[in-house]
Design a protein around this motif. Structure first.
Motif, mmCIF file in Angstrom:
data_model
loop_
_atom_site.group_PDB
_atom_site.id
_atom_site.type_symbol
_atom_site.label_atom_id
_atom_site.label_comp_id
_atom_site.label_asym_id
_atom_site.label_seq_id
_atom_site.Cartn_x
_atom_site.Cartn_y
_atom_site.Cartn_z
ATOM 1 N N GLN A 202 -58.499 -60.871 -27.906
ATOM 2 C CA GLN A 202 -59.260 -59.945 -26.937
ATOM 3 C C GLN A 202 -58.647 -60.559 -25.852
ATOM 4 O O GLN A 202 -59.548 -60.971 -24.425
ATOM 5 C CB GLN A 202 -61.003 -59.949 -27.684
ATOM 6 C CG GLN A 202 -61.211 -61.668 -27.643
ATOM 7 C CD GLN A 202 -62.844 -61.715 -27.713
ATOM 8 O OE1 GLN A 202 -63.721 -60.984 -27.264
ATOM 9 N NE2 GLN A 202 -63.387 -62.659 -28.132
ATOM 10 N N SER A 203 -57.621 -61.500 -25.492
ATOM 11 C CA SER A 203 -57.570 -62.332 -24.803
ATOM 12 C C SER A 203 -57.193 -61.180 -23.637
ATOM 13 O O SER A 203 -57.347 -61.567 -22.031
ATOM 14 C CB SER A 203 -56.129 -62.521 -24.873
ATOM 15 O OG SER A 203 -56.402 -63.966 -25.785
ATOM 16 N N PRO A 204 -56.715 -59.943 -23.416
ATOM 17 C CA PRO A 204 -55.934 -59.403 -22.767
ATOM 18 C C PRO A 204 -57.296 -58.610 -22.157
ATOM 19 O O PRO A 204 -57.510 -58.516 -20.595
ATOM 20 C CB PRO A 204 -55.822 -58.369 -22.536
ATOM 21 C CG PRO A 204 -54.841 -58.107 -24.493
ATOM 22 C CD PRO A 204 -56.065 -59.366 -25.176
ATOM 23 N N PHE A 205 -58.789 -58.742 -22.548
ATOM 24 C CA PHE A 205 -59.917 -58.737 -22.059
ATOM 25 C C PHE A 205 -60.607 -59.589 -20.977
ATOM 26 O O PHE A 205 -61.989 -59.171 -20.618
ATOM 27 C CB PHE A 205 -60.669 -58.267 -22.811
ATOM 28 C CG PHE A 205 -59.747 -56.597 -24.187
ATOM 29 C CD1 PHE A 205 -59.745 -55.620 -23.174
ATOM 30 C CD2 PHE A 205 -59.789 -56.691 -24.756
ATOM 31 C CE1 PHE A 205 -58.822 -54.626 -23.563
ATOM 32 C CE2 PHE A 205 -58.895 -55.935 -25.905
ATOM 33 C CZ PHE A 205 -58.233 -54.836 -25.201
ATOM 34 N N ILE A 206 -60.217 -60.871 -21.977
ATOM 35 C CA ILE A 206 -61.326 -61.803 -21.012
ATOM 36 C C ILE A 206 -61.050 -61.974 -19.459
ATOM 37 O O ILE A 206 -59.569 -62.062 -19.040
ATOM 38 C CB ILE A 206 -60.582 -63.386 -21.927
ATOM 39 C CG1 ILE A 206 -61.112 -63.305 -23.308
ATOM 40 C CG2 ILE A 206 -61.142 -64.454 -21.008
ATOM 41 C CD1 ILE A 206 -60.540 -64.502 -23.911
ATOM 42 N N MET A 207 -62.300 -61.984 -18.616
ATOM 43 C CA MET A 207 -62.581 -62.240 -17.235
ATOM 44 C C MET A 207 -62.728 -63.927 -17.156
ATOM 45 O O MET A 207 -64.051 -64.095 -17.615
ATOM 46 C CB MET A 207 -62.829 -61.397 -16.849
ATOM 47 C CG MET A 207 -62.349 -60.276 -16.570
ATOM 48 S SD MET A 207 -63.520 -59.115 -15.726
ATOM 49 C CE MET A 207 -64.924 -58.708 -16.499
ATOM 50 N N PHE A 208 -62.048 -64.540 -16.588
ATOM 51 C CA PHE A 208 -62.431 -66.350 -16.528
ATOM 52 C C PHE A 208 -63.077 -66.660 -15.507
ATOM 53 O O PHE A 208 -62.791 -65.879 -14.279
ATOM 54 C CB PHE A 208 -61.133 -66.887 -16.334
ATOM 55 C CG PHE A 208 -61.816 -68.731 -16.127
ATOM 56 C CD1 PHE A 208 -61.609 -68.893 -17.076
ATOM 57 C CD2 PHE A 208 -61.209 -69.520 -14.909
ATOM 58 C CE1 PHE A 208 -61.812 -70.449 -16.807
ATOM 59 C CE2 PHE A 208 -61.767 -70.199 -15.010
ATOM 60 C CZ PHE A 208 -61.602 -71.313 -16.048
ATOM 61 N N ASN A 209 -64.661 -67.388 -15.981
ATOM 62 C CA ASN A 209 -65.545 -67.573 -15.298
ATOM 63 C C ASN A 209 -66.280 -68.543 -15.049
ATOM 64 O O ASN A 209 -66.390 -69.106 -15.878
ATOM 65 C CB ASN A 209 -66.781 -66.335 -14.821
ATOM 66 C CG ASN A 209 -67.714 -66.538 -13.453
ATOM 67 O OD1 ASN A 209 -67.768 -66.959 -13.112
ATOM 68 N ND2 ASN A 209 -68.583 -66.020 -14.241
ATOM 69 N N GLY A 210 -65.345 -69.527 -14.470
ATOM 70 C CA GLY A 210 -65.118 -70.938 -14.773
ATOM 71 C C GLY A 210 -66.972 -71.497 -14.811
ATOM 72 O O GLY A 210 -67.633 -71.296 -13.907
ATOM 73 N N PHE A 304 -48.790 -67.168 -18.320
ATOM 74 C CA PHE A 304 -49.676 -65.850 -18.076
ATOM 75 C C PHE A 304 -49.864 -65.235 -19.808
ATOM 76 O O PHE A 304 -50.856 -65.242 -19.952
ATOM 77 C CB PHE A 304 -48.905 -65.124 -17.224
ATOM 78 C CG PHE A 304 -49.589 -63.896 -17.029
ATOM 79 C CD1 PHE A 304 -50.323 -63.325 -16.042
ATOM 80 C CD2 PHE A 304 -49.690 -62.576 -17.420
ATOM 81 C CE1 PHE A 304 -51.005 -62.423 -15.229
ATOM 82 C CE2 PHE A 304 -50.705 -61.385 -17.642
ATOM 83 C CZ PHE A 304 -50.820 -61.243 -15.828
ATOM 84 N N LYS A 305 -48.981 -64.878 -20.466
ATOM 85 C CA LYS A 305 -48.590 -64.905 -21.313
ATOM 86 C C LYS A 305 -49.333 -65.561 -22.816
ATOM 87 O O LYS A 305 -50.235 -65.047 -23.415
ATOM 88 C CB LYS A 305 -47.345 -63.904 -22.040
ATOM 89 C CG LYS A 305 -47.705 -63.783 -24.101
ATOM 90 C CD LYS A 305 -45.572 -63.465 -23.672
ATOM 91 C CE LYS A 305 -45.589 -61.901 -25.217
ATOM 92 N NZ LYS A 305 -44.474 -61.618 -25.394
ATOM 93 N N LYS A 306 -49.505 -66.855 -22.110
ATOM 94 C CA LYS A 306 -50.181 -67.566 -23.269
ATOM 95 C C LYS A 306 -51.962 -67.163 -23.286
ATOM 96 O O LYS A 306 -52.854 -67.789 -23.954
ATOM 97 C CB LYS A 306 -50.246 -68.873 -22.591
ATOM 98 C CG LYS A 306 -50.925 -70.092 -23.612
ATOM 99 C CD LYS A 306 -50.729 -71.193 -23.456
ATOM 100 C CE LYS A 306 -51.240 -72.796 -24.142
ATOM 101 N NZ LYS A 306 -51.706 -73.857 -23.771
ATOM 102 N N ILE A 307 -52.512 -67.463 -21.969
ATOM 103 C CA ILE A 307 -53.563 -67.016 -21.660
ATOM 104 C C ILE A 307 -54.023 -65.294 -21.982
ATOM 105 O O ILE A 307 -55.207 -65.257 -22.307
ATOM 106 C CB ILE A 307 -53.627 -67.480 -20.093
ATOM 107 C CG1 ILE A 307 -54.326 -68.704 -19.509
ATOM 108 C CG2 ILE A 307 -55.613 -66.348 -19.500
ATOM 109 C CD1 ILE A 307 -53.830 -69.148 -18.599
ATOM 110 N N THR A 308 -53.373 -64.993 -21.618
ATOM 111 C CA THR A 308 -53.785 -62.640 -21.873
ATOM 112 C C THR A 308 -53.181 -61.857 -23.069
ATOM 113 O O THR A 308 -53.801 -61.936 -23.165
ATOM 114 C CB THR A 308 -52.803 -62.495 -20.532
ATOM 115 O OG1 THR A 308 -51.746 -62.164 -20.923
ATOM 116 C CG2 THR A 308 -53.627 -62.831 -19.513
ATOM 117 N N GLY A 309 -51.836 -63.013 -23.971
ATOM 118 C CA GLY A 309 -51.380 -62.719 -24.981
ATOM 119 C C GLY A 309 -50.824 -61.702 -24.471
ATOM 120 O O GLY A 309 -50.228 -60.585 -24.939
#
Length: 326
Positions: A202-210, A304-309
């Protein structure tokens, strides 16, 4: 026959109760149409016979109370309401029953933020779990003994399953159907419900909010500095000096407060900014890369690919309908 107990918690998300029932009933229909016996005995199980949801707009009628179910094979825990502490308090009486049934051999699957109720049993301690990325910080704070893998769609360990956020629970349900029946039946279900089978991330859907719900003010200021100075050269050594904290101590405090190392936090903030630009702007990938503080194309694409897939171009094509591919 497999006995499936779909819980009916107070403050639950209605779809995560109705959809599993619909899917398992449909699988029974597939089997009987093929001349085979139905596999699933599906029951709604509650603490009370009637549970009102969505402020009383809907009500679900349980087939059985937990006190009436002596043994089951699979427990489905639906997603809970958004005020998780209230939801857990309202549904705490499910916990001893879930523990007892698991000891008797029942498998337990949580859907989306139903993971909070599953984690409350203690059965997940020392194990991996997935849930909705939006509640990741809250989950880690409440259940430090559980390893949250918030990019994963499905986890399975010793008869305990969990799914990622929102509609990702369909992937877990298909996974369970395949395990209990066959690949052929799972594919039939995926086609009928128009689902993408075998989605792993589900990495492409994650919105990072610290994570800022902590009391370490210097670390909070460091987070804000990172977020407002993306294009600057940000080294962890320089940040430690700027906020007058020794490097090793800074690393430890930052990780404790945010669940990320300083270097990870810098990467996540930069990639989140890049994602937003790729979604809404006409800038090409290289322009975006420079604007978020990267100078090396290979490094940017790798992170970028590591975080979003996804690669930056694939991400842009997925979300920007006016994408100009670099």
């Amino acid at each position: 026959m497999k006995h499936v107990s779909i819980l009916v918690p107070h403050e639950a998300v209605l779809g995560t109760i109705a959809d599993p029932r619909y899917l398992f009933t449909t699988v029974n229909d597939f089997l009987t149409a093929a001349g085979q016996p139905a596999l699933f005995n599906i029951q709604m199980v509650g603490l009370t016979k009637e549970v009102k949801l969505n402020g009383g707009i809907f009500s679900v009628h349980a087939d059985q109370l937990t006190t009436e179910v002596k043994k089951t094979d699979l427990i489905i825990i639906p997603a809970l309401g958004s005020d998780l502490k209230v939801s857990l308090e309202l549904n705490k009486d499910f916990i001893p029953w879930i523990i007892e049934q698991h000891k008797k051999g029942a498998e337990v699957a949580s859907l989306c933020i139903g993971a909070f109720l599953l984690a409350s049993t203690g059965l997940l301690n020392g194990k991996e779990c997935s849930s909705h990325w939006k509640t990741a910080n809250e989950f880690r704070e409440m259940f430090p003994d559980v390893t949250l893998v918030d990019g994963r769609v499905i986890t399975e360990e010793k008869g305990l399953y969990s799914s990622g956020g929102a509609n990702s629970y369909w992937n877990l349900l298909l996974y369970i159907v395949e395990k209990y029946t066959s690949r052929e039946i799972a594919i039939m279900a995926a086609k009928l419900f128009a689902l993408e089978i075998d989605r792993k991330s589900q990495s492409p859907f994650i919105m990072f909010n610290g994570q800022k719900k902590h009391e370490d003010e210097p670390i909070k200021r460091a987070q804000e500095f990172i977020e407002t100075n993306l294009t600057e050269h940000l080294s962890v050594d320089d940040l430690a000096v700027k906020f007058a904290i020794g490097r090793r101590h800074f690393d430890r405090r930052f990780k404790k407060a945010t669940n990320n190392t300083p270097a990870e936090y810098i990467q996540r903030v930069r990639i989140e900014a890049a994602k937003k630009m790729l979604e809404i702007s006409k800038k090409n990938v290289n322009e975006v890369m420079y604007e978020v503080g990267y100078n090396d194309t290979k490094s940017f694409r790798t992170v970028f690919k590591k975080i979003t897939g996804l690669s930056p171009i694939d991400y842009r094509n997925k979300y920007n309908n006016e994408a100009v591919v670099a």
